[in-house]
Enzyme design. Sequence first.
Site, PDB file in Angstrom:
ATOM      1  N   TYR A 124     -34.794  37.079   6.310  1.00 56.82           N
ATOM      2  CA  TYR A 124     -36.204  36.525   6.600  1.00 56.82           C
ATOM      3  C   TYR A 124     -36.365  35.236   6.095  1.00 56.82           C
ATOM      4  O   TYR A 124     -35.049  33.948   5.594  1.00 56.82           O
ATOM      5  CB  TYR A 124     -36.507  36.681   5.377  1.00 56.82           C
ATOM      6  CG  TYR A 124     -38.420  36.238   5.380  1.00 56.82           C
ATOM      7  CD1 TYR A 124     -38.957  36.891   7.188  1.00 56.82           C
ATOM      8  CD2 TYR A 124     -38.682  35.352   4.816  1.00 56.82           C
ATOM      9  CE1 TYR A 124     -40.686  36.426   6.694  1.00 56.82           C
ATOM     10  CE2 TYR A 124     -39.915  34.963   4.746  1.00 56.82           C
ATOM     11  CZ  TYR A 124     -41.063  35.174   5.307  1.00 56.82           C
ATOM     12  OH  TYR A 124     -42.300  34.458   5.911  1.00 56.82           O
ATOM     13  N   GLN A 186     -45.555  40.965   5.336  1.00 61.68           N
ATOM     14  CA  GLN A 186     -46.074  42.111   6.597  1.00 61.68           C
ATOM     15  C   GLN A 186     -43.902  42.193   7.153  1.00 61.68           C
ATOM     16  O   GLN A 186     -43.837  43.382   7.763  1.00 61.68           O
ATOM     17  CB  GLN A 186     -46.896  41.954   7.425  1.00 61.68           C
ATOM     18  CG  GLN A 186     -47.062  40.711   8.355  1.00 61.68           C
ATOM     19  CD  GLN A 186     -47.570  39.447   7.846  1.00 61.68           C
ATOM     20  OE1 GLN A 186     -47.568  39.444   5.747  1.00 61.68           O
ATOM     21  NE2 GLN A 186     -47.610  38.288   7.574  1.00 61.68           N
ATOM     22  N   ASN A 209     -42.304  32.835   0.130  1.00 62.69           N
ATOM     23  CA  ASN A 209     -43.437  32.015  -1.100  1.00 62.69           C
ATOM     24  C   ASN A 209     -43.566  33.615  -1.465  1.00 62.69           C
ATOM     25  O   ASN A 209     -43.170  34.814  -1.631  1.00 62.69           O
ATOM     26  CB  ASN A 209     -44.917  32.620  -0.426  1.00 62.69           C
ATOM     27  CG  ASN A 209     -44.836  33.261   0.828  1.00 62.69           C
ATOM     28  OD1 ASN A 209     -44.924  34.527  -0.369  1.00 62.69           O
ATOM     29  ND2 ASN A 209     -46.022  32.739   1.850  1.00 62.69           N
ATOM     30  N   SER A 233     -37.306  26.832  -7.054  1.00 63.51           N
ATOM     31  CA  SER A 233     -35.882  26.174  -7.619  1.00 63.51           C
ATOM     32  C   SER A 233     -35.813  25.304  -8.397  1.00 63.51           C
ATOM     33  O   SER A 233     -36.380  24.424  -9.187  1.00 63.51           O
ATOM     34  CB  SER A 233     -36.035  25.572  -5.995  1.00 63.51           C
ATOM     35  OG  SER A 233     -35.092  25.070  -5.706  1.00 63.51           O
ATOM     36  N   GLN A 255     -34.506  17.970  -5.585  1.00 63.94           N
ATOM     37  CA  GLN A 255     -34.695  19.235  -5.892  1.00 63.94           C
ATOM     38  C   GLN A 255     -36.492  19.216  -5.982  1.00 63.94           C
ATOM     39  O   GLN A 255     -37.164  19.865  -6.058  1.00 63.94           O
ATOM     40  CB  GLN A 255     -34.716  19.524  -7.400  1.00 63.94           C
ATOM     41  CG  GLN A 255     -34.824  20.628  -7.630  1.00 63.94           C
ATOM     42  CD  GLN A 255     -34.526  21.894  -6.732  1.00 63.94           C
ATOM     43  OE1 GLN A 255     -33.103  21.661  -6.714  1.00 63.94           O
ATOM     44  NE2 GLN A 255     -35.268  22.499  -6.655  1.00 63.94           N
ATOM     45  N   HIS A 258     -38.964  19.857  -3.491  1.00 64.22           N
ATOM     46  CA  HIS A 258     -39.056  21.256  -2.420  1.00 64.22           C
ATOM     47  C   HIS A 258     -41.039  21.867  -2.671  1.00 64.22           C
ATOM     48  O   HIS A 258     -40.862  22.749  -2.030  1.00 64.22           O
ATOM     49  CB  HIS A 258     -38.024  22.189  -3.649  1.00 64.22           C
ATOM     50  CG  HIS A 258     -36.822  22.516  -2.639  1.00 64.22           C
ATOM     51  ND1 HIS A 258     -37.063  22.143  -1.498  1.00 64.22           N
ATOM     52  CD2 HIS A 258     -35.686  22.340  -2.598  1.00 64.22           C
ATOM     53  CE1 HIS A 258     -35.590  22.467  -0.757  1.00 64.22           C
ATOM     54  NE2 HIS A 258     -34.871  22.348  -1.673  1.00 64.22           N
ATOM     55  N   GLU A 322     -29.692  27.204 -11.680  1.00 63.73           N
ATOM     56  CA  GLU A 322     -29.594  27.880 -10.115  1.00 63.73           C
ATOM     57  C   GLU A 322     -28.509  26.253  -9.535  1.00 63.73           C
ATOM     58  O   GLU A 322     -27.682  26.822  -9.179  1.00 63.73           O
ATOM     59  CB  GLU A 322     -30.614  27.423  -9.070  1.00 63.73           C
ATOM     60  CG  GLU A 322     -30.449  27.500  -7.818  1.00 63.73           C
ATOM     61  CD  GLU A 322     -31.775  27.280  -6.284  1.00 63.73           C
ATOM     62  OE1 GLU A 322     -32.964  26.909  -6.826  1.00 63.73           O
ATOM     63  OE2 GLU A 322     -32.330  27.800  -5.357  1.00 63.73           O
ATOM     64  N   HIS A 323     -29.288  25.194  -9.949  1.00 66.88           N
ATOM     65  CA  HIS A 323     -28.477  24.127  -9.235  1.00 66.88           C
ATOM     66  C   HIS A 323     -27.603  23.314 -10.354  1.00 66.88           C
ATOM     67  O   HIS A 323     -28.452  22.317 -11.649  1.00 66.88           O
ATOM     68  CB  HIS A 323     -28.426  22.937  -8.170  1.00 66.88           C
ATOM     69  CG  HIS A 323     -28.637  23.627  -6.872  1.00 66.88           C
ATOM     70  ND1 HIS A 323     -30.534  24.027  -6.855  1.00 66.88           N
ATOM     71  CD2 HIS A 323     -28.607  23.687  -5.994  1.00 66.88           C
ATOM     72  CE1 HIS A 323     -31.054  24.778  -5.521  1.00 66.88           C
ATOM     73  NE2 HIS A 323     -29.560  24.769  -5.569  1.00 66.88           N
ATOM     74  N   ASP A 356     -26.520  22.255   0.461  1.00 67.15           N
ATOM     75  CA  ASP A 356     -27.884  22.542   0.987  1.00 67.15           C
ATOM     76  C   ASP A 356     -27.980  23.214   2.368  1.00 67.15           C
ATOM     77  O   ASP A 356     -28.345  23.744   2.416  1.00 67.15           O
ATOM     78  CB  ASP A 356     -29.267  21.536   0.256  1.00 67.15           C
ATOM     79  CG  ASP A 356     -29.100  22.361  -0.701  1.00 67.15           C
ATOM     80  OD1 ASP A 356     -29.144  22.728  -1.288  1.00 67.15           O
ATOM     81  OD2 ASP A 356     -30.704  21.309  -1.326  1.00 67.15           O
ATOM     82  N   GLU A 410     -15.237  67.972 -21.062  1.00 63.73           N
ATOM     83  CA  GLU A 410     -16.211  67.384 -20.360  1.00 63.73           C
ATOM     84  C   GLU A 410     -17.253  69.146 -19.955  1.00 63.73           C
ATOM     85  O   GLU A 410     -18.164  68.379 -20.215  1.00 63.73           O
ATOM     86  CB  GLU A 410     -15.988  66.027 -20.055  1.00 63.73           C
ATOM     87  CG  GLU A 410     -16.083  65.125 -20.611  1.00 63.73           C
ATOM     88  CD  GLU A 410     -16.343  63.479 -19.256  1.00 63.73           C
ATOM     89  OE1 GLU A 410     -16.563  64.615 -17.897  1.00 63.73           O
ATOM     90  OE2 GLU A 410     -16.157  63.144 -19.686  1.00 63.73           O
ATOM     91  N   HIS A 415     -14.404  70.988 -12.504  1.00 62.58           N
ATOM     92  CA  HIS A 415     -13.248  69.952 -12.201  1.00 62.58           C
ATOM     93  C   HIS A 415     -11.776  70.533 -12.394  1.00 62.58           C
ATOM     94  O   HIS A 415     -11.728  69.640 -12.208  1.00 62.58           O
ATOM     95  CB  HIS A 415     -14.266  68.963 -13.090  1.00 62.58           C
ATOM     96  CG  HIS A 415     -15.494  68.165 -12.268  1.00 62.58           C
ATOM     97  ND1 HIS A 415     -16.488  69.233 -12.046  1.00 62.58           N
ATOM     98  CD2 HIS A 415     -15.878  66.994 -11.597  1.00 62.58           C
ATOM     99  CE1 HIS A 415     -17.431  67.890 -12.003  1.00 62.58           C
ATOM    100  NE2 HIS A 415     -17.056  67.273 -11.794  1.00 62.58           N
TER     101      HIS A 415
END
Lengths: 429, 429
Positions: A124, A186, A209, A233, A255, A258, A322-323, A356, A410, A415
């Site tokens: 995506y 969707q 989003n 981010s 940063q 964003h 994250e960074h 990036d 067991e 088995h």
Amino acid sequence: MKIINNPNRTDWPTLVTRPEFKKEEITIVVSEILSEVKNNGDEALLKYAEKFDQVKLSQLTVSKEEIENATSVVSEELKSAIEIAKSNIEKFHSAQNTSEAPVETTKGVSCWRKSVGIEKVGLYIPGGSAPLFSTILMLAIPAKIAGCKEIILCTPPNKEGQINPAILYTAKLVGITNIFKVGGAQAVGAMAWGTETIPQVYKIFGPGNQFVTKAKEMVQQEGVAIDMPAGPSELLVIADDSCNPSFVAADLLSQAEHGADSQVILLSDSEKVLAEVNAELDFQLAQLPRIEIAKAAIENSKSILLSNINDCLEFSNQYAPEHLILASVKTDEMINKIVNAGSVFIGNYSCESAGDYASGTNHTLPTNGFARNYSGVSVDSFVKKITFQKLNETGIQNIGSAIEIMADAEGLFAHKNAVTLRLKEIGDV
Amino acid sequence: MKIINNPNRTDWPTLVTRPEFKKEEITIVVSEILSEVKNNGDEALLKYAEKFDQVKLSQLTVSKEEIENATSVVSEELKSAIEIAKSNIEKFHSAQNTSEAPVETTKGVSCWRKSVGIEKVGLYIPGGSAPLFSTILMLAIPAKIAGCKEIILCTPPNKEGQINPAILYTAKLVGITNIFKVGGAQAVGAMAWGTETIPQVYKIFGPGNQFVTKAKEMVQQEGVAIDMPAGPSELLVIADDSCNPSFVAADLLSQAEHGADSQVILLSDSEKVLAEVNAELDFQLAQLPRIEIAKAAIENSKSILLSNINDCLEFSNQYAPEHLILASVKTDEMINKIVNAGSVFIGNYSCESAGDYASGTNHTLPTNGFARNYSGVSVDSFVKKITFQKLNETGIQNIGSAIEIMADAEGLFAHKNAVTLRLKEIGDV
């Protein structure tokens, strides 16, 4: 940027907490979209294109002509830049495609793992203000290296029903031609269940989003894998007196631009550094085209003075950014103390934007503290590792009795019997 | 076992479908348990122990004495068997703990990944009829190899408030002494959020009933990672005329005895093999202690005649079995065609129980078709892979311009500026 001086350790847990977002309303909207797509397929997708993208589409598939035309529109300069990025990303990710030699755990017992590409994956790519063609490189290149057979791409069209040429050019460059004009929750539903036009996939990747993120979470509950959970981010910078304050300010702003919800944190053991970076920040901020977004993000951000660099590293590990940029010339010792981070940028010349776009590392990384328990996207994300084992007569003779005893303990007699029959046949019992 | 002769390819999608379970009622029960644990901590755990495990516990923590006593109760024979399994599992999983060399993607740009153990992990071991101490080996050994700092174990007590000695012995053997008497969905909640007694963890591993599975799914939505989604255990056997029908029957039964909902599938290109295996199955079934469970599972299972082994492999890939046995002496070509499977057992002497206990491979594997998009548990499951990058002046000079152009094309000017400032300082612009 708010400056916090030597906060108490007991306040750290609060300082590392991310803002919470209300999810209930989104859940209801996304549920409805997903069930519409599940039940009505393409019809629902066309309806949502009209509603959310303000376009009446005649078809969902991007045509060969559209893809070809993109090549002529993208500048040669951008094409060369994308080529450099592609080459570096390929080099770094190819090294992840290792094969493991069989291990003879006991004489006659050979075990190994084999990486096999997930057959069908969906990528995506968000539309909107920034056409994130760089994310195509970050997802499609490892998918190709992993050997995924079917790779599809969904991205929302603009009001003219078109896709940004840089997106189409990049997709074609990395060998993706199954591209669909579908965005939002969707698109996630379409890839999860398939529609008349869009093939079903087993794993869905890519940023988006809050609706896209929620949709990914929801289809995950129905058996479709996703790359990782997501949030806004983030960047955390640890800067000491060997940093370049103007570089640090630029990185914090890269940063911040964003989104207004971006998280930016600056840690230092030097009051002077904090003051200098903040001064630079104000100066550079004024010159940014995305000033409003960056300003909002910076207002929510913190610069924190701590007693020493060790404390900065401990704080960072608790935050799990994250960074993480280590803005210093004395980074060797720091590196070994990093426990939680998505991607680490070492020294004054390793800006976040390098990772990036073009250094070779992946930019799809765990946000929101998920660096504690998740890795960023890599070739690993696109494969399953299947284990194989081969026992010969010697092998089952060597470990058969251990299996029988454990199975018996067991309470699993069938088995045990599967071993006993084999040992009998070999004449070992 | 129901025999299906040469089904149409159009019927395959139906034949590979697993039975669906109703989840709604479970969701309500589990939600309530989780929110009780979140709000009331230990008090809720003690309440549920009384309700579900029929025991009034004085404390949740397993004491040092209880752990020590277990050692004296477990037989020397079982201890030796567990030692053999431990050694093989360690050998196989240690080989997964690879480090990756830095890649110089461009001169001056060095990138690498480092595996770091997830700091806090929780292992769930079910109680009930079978004390699954083998699962402790399968989860704790890779956790230790990965370098996880805090490993806790939750398992339900019996009516006397005790834990099976084999479980305590095995836990201690692999170095786990933080053990708690908590089972079910409440154990998952306790590990997800922590209570007064039980530490919070970042990732939860281990099998369980539908309540445990549902609880894991639900806490995953709140940011706690889990090993993988789960369903009933499965085995698919591909047998040709070089198989040993009595071994095949024993393997099918060893899967069937796990539970009435176990999925067992036999594929062959030989009518004779199907008939012989079915005859053996009836014979062996009659002798099993868990006959009722195994019988129910076998009644839901299918043996399917297909035109050739290639078709068997294709069917198996569509089914994506947790366990796949290739009951044949001609397996070399077959192996390369396997795309979807959790763990593959090659040849007549590689019984599933070998992998369940002692060969060295992991037995925590993707069920319910998840072998299409998930791997089994390995050392990978217990680490995050953090990326690092270091650019020097030459590095940023080499890729800086590409970054600037791409950032510009994505409309991210602060990203561009972070590079421009550095190039200026070097004197490159």
